[in-house]
Design an enzyme around this catalytic site. Structure first.
Site, PDB file in Angstrom:
ATOM      1  CG  HIS A 193      52.934  22.601   0.795  1.00 33.72           C
ATOM      2  ND1 HIS A 193      51.621  22.266   0.565  1.00 33.72           N
ATOM      3  CD2 HIS A 193      53.170  23.709   0.056  1.00 33.72           C
ATOM      4  CE1 HIS A 193      51.086  23.152  -0.271  1.00 33.72           C
ATOM      5  NE2 HIS A 193      51.999  24.044  -0.592  1.00 33.72           N
ATOM      6  CD  GLU A 222      48.691  20.147  -0.097  1.00 38.95           C
ATOM      7  OE1 GLU A 222      49.391  20.414   0.902  1.00 38.95           O
ATOM      8  OE2 GLU A 222      48.454  20.964  -0.996  1.00 38.95           O
ATOM      9  CB  SER A 274      50.304  24.615  -3.550  1.00 40.44           C
ATOM     10  OG  SER A 274      50.164  25.421  -2.401  1.00 40.44           O
TER      11      SER A 274
END
Lengths: 303, 303
Positions: free
Chosen positions: B273, B203, B103
């Site tokens: 996630h 992602e 992230s």
């Protein structure tokens, strides 16, 4: 009386009542309003598929209108950038057509500036500005009227008290900018050519201050902010703060920005997703003048 | 038994129960867990001010741990990029420390790769992965254990039926990528050095498909996608579609992407996630092998 051409280069028009109110109001203001044949077309979230929207942009450029006005922003121009009819757009601008819009339209404006140097106008959209229930913003109406009549020579606003200048400021440079999210999504591509010595104006909607900071950081780390003579912040609206921000807010980001750059960072520009907005020439040489709390962007010949 | 160092380079830890559960679980798995003195510090939304987080990163690099694991992502690394202790990080990697996270950590990983060429690991975070109530993802645990023990040689997953290959695919290239939002926020800056002939994995979380498309468009228009040998999409989760999408969905974007590039676009990578995630070496030469519906990313010496 001006000839206006209404078209949809981005998202599909959803609020048809606002669309109709907008057109009625522009007519009531005395304008001749021509509506593109695909202004109300839709394809998924878009105002027609890519070919349809490109054709609409082509017709807007060919219309000979004084002002080509978008129905709305949303999303859809970024993916069209390789195929925009740049020559036709530049020709239309040279003939006197003012392309006006905001938000997603920033992609169009930056790409046209990068590819052709033609000046377009950051300003209202049909639905959200002219199609509101009740009265549209007075300043918006006045600035749009100035643009339509060719009388506009500048836009002014009052700075927050903390930004008042003891010594007057006078900066000359190329004005550029628009929606921050759309603008940063063009960094590193051939559709953004940040001017050296520019005056960069920015606005955004629905973006949390931490995202605004991350986007400004991209402009900072890409060396774009250091090339500007001034940064002018418009309205950043409709974001939601959360309890765990714990004091991290838009002001925190603006203060941080001020510490990262050596040039003036001014706020309060009446531009963004708000009723009170001025019209600004994207890609034009302008003078930015600040005296006390009075800020002005001037592009007229007489000043 | 591995030596783990837990630190907070990004957002402040909010869920202290998850933090404690994560540490207890890592200890129960037999690891020696060292917790940074500022792991639970907070400053506004951050895990301490910039100097505090930079010092924590420095201590993680100096720890001599086998794995330096972030407590969580969030936001905070982008603004630290000019000041990261790159030499100390590269030295730590050379000594055998695996920096692991995801992230916001993508900013760290891309910058370290750009500045030093050192390999870091896209993988779990303490709280969301080890600190969950109930059982963590089995594959995540197995991959993390492989990484900790030095046994890991690759990661595999099954492609959707429509992506099955009749002829086997074998591509060798530098693996890079991570969180799409964080990665595009570095385009045009010196902290992103997209490899030519790379294998790009992506992602994201909380991003509507139109925003995913706009971000991919930036990579496309910047010429970055054309330099890749393959694009591997992980999990895009927790976004909300709206009625006016009218059929515009993630699949629409993936199909559009496939039409824009000449290289394979594979989906289904167990990364993002989500509880089921593999560990991936960012900046390492890997082999991407596809046979039928079986896809593998291989980095071990023996394959």
């Amino acid at each position: 009386m001006s000839h206006l051409y209404i078209y949809s280069p981005s998202s599909a028009v959803r609020d048809r009542a606002a669309f109709r109110r907008g057109i009625a109001r522009l007519k009531a203001l005395g304008h001749e309003v021509e509506v593109d044949s695909d202004a109300l077309t839709s394809h998924m979230r878009f105002a027609g598929d890519d070919a349809t929207r490109l054709a609409a942009i082509g017709r807007a450029a060919a219309s000979g209108a004084d002002i080509a006005l978008i129905t709305r922003g949303g999303y859809g121009l970024t993916r069209l950038l390789p195929d925009l009819p740049y020559k036709a757009i530049a020709k239309a601008v040279a003939r006197g057509t003012h392309f006006v819009g905001l938000s997603d339209f920033t992609a169009f404006q930056c790409a046209v500036a990068a590819r052709t140097g033609a000046v377009t106008w950051a300003g209202p959209a049909l639905g959200e500005d002219f199609g509101v229930e009740g009265e549209p913003g007075e300043i918006m109406l006045a600035c749009f009227d100035d643009l339509a009549s060719g009388a506009g020579e500048g836009a002014g606003w009052q700075l927050p008290r903390a930004e008042a200048r003891e010594k007057p400021l006078h900066i000359r440079g190329q004005l550029w900018g628009g929606n921050l999210s759309v603008l940063v999504s063009m960094v590193g591509t051939p559709y953004l050519a940040p001017p050296r010595g520019g005056i960069l104006f920015l606005e955004d909607v629905n973006e949390h201050p931490y995202r605004i900071e991350r986007m400004l950081t991209q402009l900072l780390h890409a060396g774009i902010l250091a090339q500007q003579k001034a940064i002018v912040l418009g309205q950043f609206t409709a974001y939601k703060t959360v309890p765990h921000d714990k004091g991290f807010k838009l002001r925190t980001v603006i203060d941080w920005l001020g510490a990262q750059v050596k040039v003036p960072v001014l706020t309060g520009l009446p531009f963004g997703h708000v009723p009170t907005k001025v019209c600004l020439p994207v890609g034009a040489k302008v003078d930015l003048v600040v005296e006390g709390r009075d800020a002005m962007v001037l592009w007229g010949h007489g000043h």
